[in-house]
Design an enzyme around this catalytic site. Structure first.
Site, PDB file in Angstrom:
ATOM      1  N   GLU A  58       0.765  -1.405   0.161  1.00  0.00           N
ATOM      2  CA  GLU A  58      -0.096  -0.094  -0.018  1.00  0.00           C
ATOM      3  C   GLU A  58       0.635   1.310  -0.145  1.00  0.00           C
ATOM      4  OE1 GLU A  58      -2.896   0.191   3.294  1.00  0.00           O
ATOM      5  OE2 GLU A  58      -3.896   1.734   2.456  1.00  0.00           O
ATOM      6  N   ASN A 205     -12.133  -1.820  -0.805  1.00  0.00           N
ATOM      7  CA  ASN A 205     -11.515  -2.163   0.584  1.00  0.00           C
ATOM      8  C   ASN A 205     -12.282  -1.234   1.272  1.00  0.00           C
ATOM      9  OD1 ASN A 205      -8.709  -3.405   1.618  1.00  0.00           O
ATOM     10  ND2 ASN A 205      -8.667  -1.416   2.299  1.00  0.00           N
ATOM     11  N   GLU A 206     -12.039  -2.717   2.278  1.00  0.00           N
ATOM     12  CA  GLU A 206     -12.962  -2.066   3.150  1.00  0.00           C
ATOM     13  C   GLU A 206     -14.167  -1.386   2.979  1.00  0.00           C
ATOM     14  OE1 GLU A 206     -10.603  -1.625   6.896  1.00  0.00           O
ATOM     15  OE2 GLU A 206      -9.432  -3.665   6.296  1.00  0.00           O
ATOM     16  N   TYR A 273      -6.479  -8.999  11.423  1.00  0.00           N
ATOM     17  CA  TYR A 273      -5.214  -9.164  11.286  1.00  0.00           C
ATOM     18  C   TYR A 273      -5.244  -9.492  12.538  1.00  0.00           C
ATOM     19  CZ  TYR A 273      -4.285  -5.148   7.864  1.00  0.00           C
ATOM     20  OH  TYR A 273      -4.127  -4.428   6.899  1.00  0.00           O
ATOM     21  N   GLU A 324      -5.913  -9.610   3.498  1.00  0.00           N
ATOM     22  CA  GLU A 324      -5.167  -8.239   4.241  1.00  0.00           C
ATOM     23  C   GLU A 324      -5.201  -9.383   5.567  1.00  0.00           C
ATOM     24  OE1 GLU A 324      -5.543  -4.694   5.060  1.00  0.00           O
ATOM     25  OE2 GLU A 324      -6.398  -3.772   3.103  1.00  0.00           O
ATOM     26  N   GLN A 373       2.000  -6.756   5.253  1.00  0.00           N
ATOM     27  CA  GLN A 373       2.436  -5.782   4.030  1.00  0.00           C
ATOM     28  C   GLN A 373       3.763  -6.419   4.009  1.00  0.00           C
ATOM     29  OE1 GLN A 373       0.652  -1.705   3.028  1.00  0.00           O
ATOM     30  NE2 GLN A 373      -0.639  -1.561   4.049  1.00  0.00           N
TER      31      GLN A 373
END
Ligand code: AHR
Length: 535
Positions: A58, A205-206, A273, A324, A373
């Site tokens: 990103e 995204n999200e 996460y 992610e 990432q």
């Protein structure tokens, strides 16, 4: 649990194979544990898709600018602007797929800003991360160049939050139409006559958060709208990824899928996460266990989200993508250059291996996984933010991924062990004995795969205080010989640094393979991969 042997039987086999030499020795922790496991070679789960080992880059901190991208004029050795040693390291690791440019950043990114002569590209405030000004010198062409250098399949995250179906559709035509249209001719004029043939396209995204704070029904409506104009412009049909939940949010998935109608996405992304309560290099055993114990939750979430999707898509045309994932520790947000900069330690490597073991075990339910990432940010595989003149550093997470490389393309096998399942209602909550039940201690984690005469098994010992000797039976095959590689440091906070870049890397390790048994000793805090020749 299905044991194919007794301890006495194994001891007898061990004596034949000279197993006495494998007993724990040296500087190991004081206590040892005997573990039993069985690899069921006759129970296949599914293919370990190389895409399970995907990455995510990103425009955040120094992941792209200063990390991957130093620019062609930089004194730092580079290939067409991409940092040279980093390219070599990633090529060696093998990056099956790379998602870009975000993350949250994707929903404020306009691809036209990143094409054409660099000097004329607009400058843009990165409002998602750091509020600094980007010169857009890393855009579509530079990203594709980088992907080609490292052999990765590009995966674009298109802009829904501040974009439009037309913007995504035009990006597709620009990238994939061979020639003759204004957009494809513009690509040629910008130096790339060959189409990019980009297959993977994320639709936002999200969307439940930074992508626009949508309700799931509205996100599904956006998807349907975008998908209508997302045509096949060249050789490859676009594979469209719909926005899935945070963690295991069933309400989001039900809401999205109820509203999606007959335009199913090709992929469905979830983000999970594994938060840490300490600074990366200051973990206590208790904090590490709390983080490790989130992984059974991730596994439960993958199983649950797949089951929810199966309700709408029983033939599994939609690929579930863990878009992610990774450890997200307590890190200071101290300025844009080092935004979300995080060191990887032995603990992080154990965490990576716990995650990658899940992907093998759930190979029939997953399509892709992208660690967050790739460089400098969160659980990265490469660090570059070192003192001037220092080269890139391969992190412990890099080496954990390397230990899983032999699984790629093989068929995952069912494995059982005597490690008790964790009670999910208390695992990963950081319980303290005086207030809530204490954090349960994590146990041995294993996954295995096989292709022809090669069987691969990865063993993870997440305990900081216990060495484990694993007696692992093989059902359905017998082993002729085996070799092992181990990543280990008794200090869970140990890391590779610019002064000591190779402190942690896999080293050869003893393993005994005889008939239908493998025996290996795992020091506390270690990840080991065994490759056995079987018949
Ligand atoms: O990886 C950092 C951020 O985490 C991403 O931008 C976003 O998608 C997620 O919340």
């Amino acid at each position: 649990m299905a044991h194919a042997f007794t301890r006495r039987q194994f001891a007898r086999a061990g004596a034949v194979a000279g197993l006495a030499s494998l007993l724990p020795r040296g500087n190991f922790a004081a206590t040892g544990a005997h573990k039993k496991a069985v690899i069921l070679a006759d129970q296949e789960i599914g293919v370990v898709r190389p895409e399970f080992h995907g990455h995510f880059a990103e425009h955040l901190g120094s992941c792209v600018y200063g990390g991957i991208w130093v620019g062609p004029q930089s004194p730092i050795p580079n290939i067409n602007g991409c940092r040279k040693d980093l390219v070599a390291y990633l090529k060696e690791l093998g990056v099956p797929v790379l998602r870009w440019p975000g993350g949250c950043y994707a929903d404020d990114y306009h691809w036209r800003d990143g094409i054409g002569p660099v000097a004329k590209r607009p400058k843009h405030v990165n409002t998602s991360w750091g509020g600094y000004v980007e010169d857009n010198s890393f855009g579509t062409h530079e990203f594709i160049t980088f992907c080609r250098l490292i052999g990765a399949e590009p995966y674009f995250a298109a802009n829904v939050g501040t974009g439009s179906p037309k913007e995504m559709r035009d990006w597709m035509e620009y990238c994939n139409y061979p020639s003759g249209s204004t957009l494809s001719d513009e690509r040629t004029a910008n130096g790339s006559p060959e189409p990019f043939n980009v297959r993977y396209w994320g639709v936002g995204n999200e969307l439940w958060g930074c992508g626009g704070n949508f309700r799931p029904e509205a996100a599904a409506a956006e998807f349907r709208h975008y998908a209508t104009f997302a045509r096949r412009f060249g050789e490859v049909a676009p594979f469209l990824v719909g926005c899935g939940p945070s963690n295991d949010d069933s309400a989001w998935t039900r809401g999205f899928m109820d509203a999606i109608g007959n335009r199913l996405p090709n992929g469905y992304s979830m983000h999970y996460y594994e938060r840490g309560s300490m600074a990366p290099t200051e973990f206590t055993p208790q904090a590490a266990y709390t983080q490790f114990n989130l992984f059974p939750r991730v596994e439960a979430a993958v199983i649950h989200q797949r089951a929810l999707l199966d309700g709408y898509d029983p033939t599994r045309r939609i690929g579930l993508i863990l878009d992610e994932w990774g450890v997200w520790d307590q890190i200071p947000r101290s300025g844009p250059e080092r935004g979300l900069w995080q060191q990887s330690t032995m603990r992080s490597a154990v965490a990576a291996a716990l995650g990658l073991n899940i992907f093998n075990r759930q190979a029939d339910k997953l399509y892709m996984g992208n660690i967050a990432q790739m460089v400098n940010v969160l659980q990265s595989v490469i660090l570059t933010d070192g003192p001037a003149g220092k080269t890139s550093v391969r992190t412990t997470t890099y080496w954990a991924f390397m230990l899983f490389k032999p699984h790629r393309g093989k068929t995952a096998l069912r494995v059982e062990s005597d490690a008790p399942p964790l009670p999910l209602e208390i695992a990963g909550r950081g319980g303290r004995s005086d207030v809530t039940p204490p954090e349960p201690k994590p146990d041995l984690s294993i996954s295995a795969s096989r292709q022809g005469s090669e069987l691969v098994a990865t063993f993870v010992n997440p305990r900081h205080d216990v060495d484990m000797t694993v007696d692992c039976a093989l059902r359905g095959v017998s082993a002729k010989k085996a070799q092992a590689q181990i990543l280990h440091d008794s200090d869970m906070n140990a890391s590779n640094s610019f002064d000591n870049p190779d402190r942690l890397m896999p080293r050869p390790h003893e393993v005994a393979a005889e008939g239908n048994r493998i025996r290996i000793t795992l020091p506390a805090m270690s990840v080991a991969t065994v490759t056995a020749q079987v018949a």
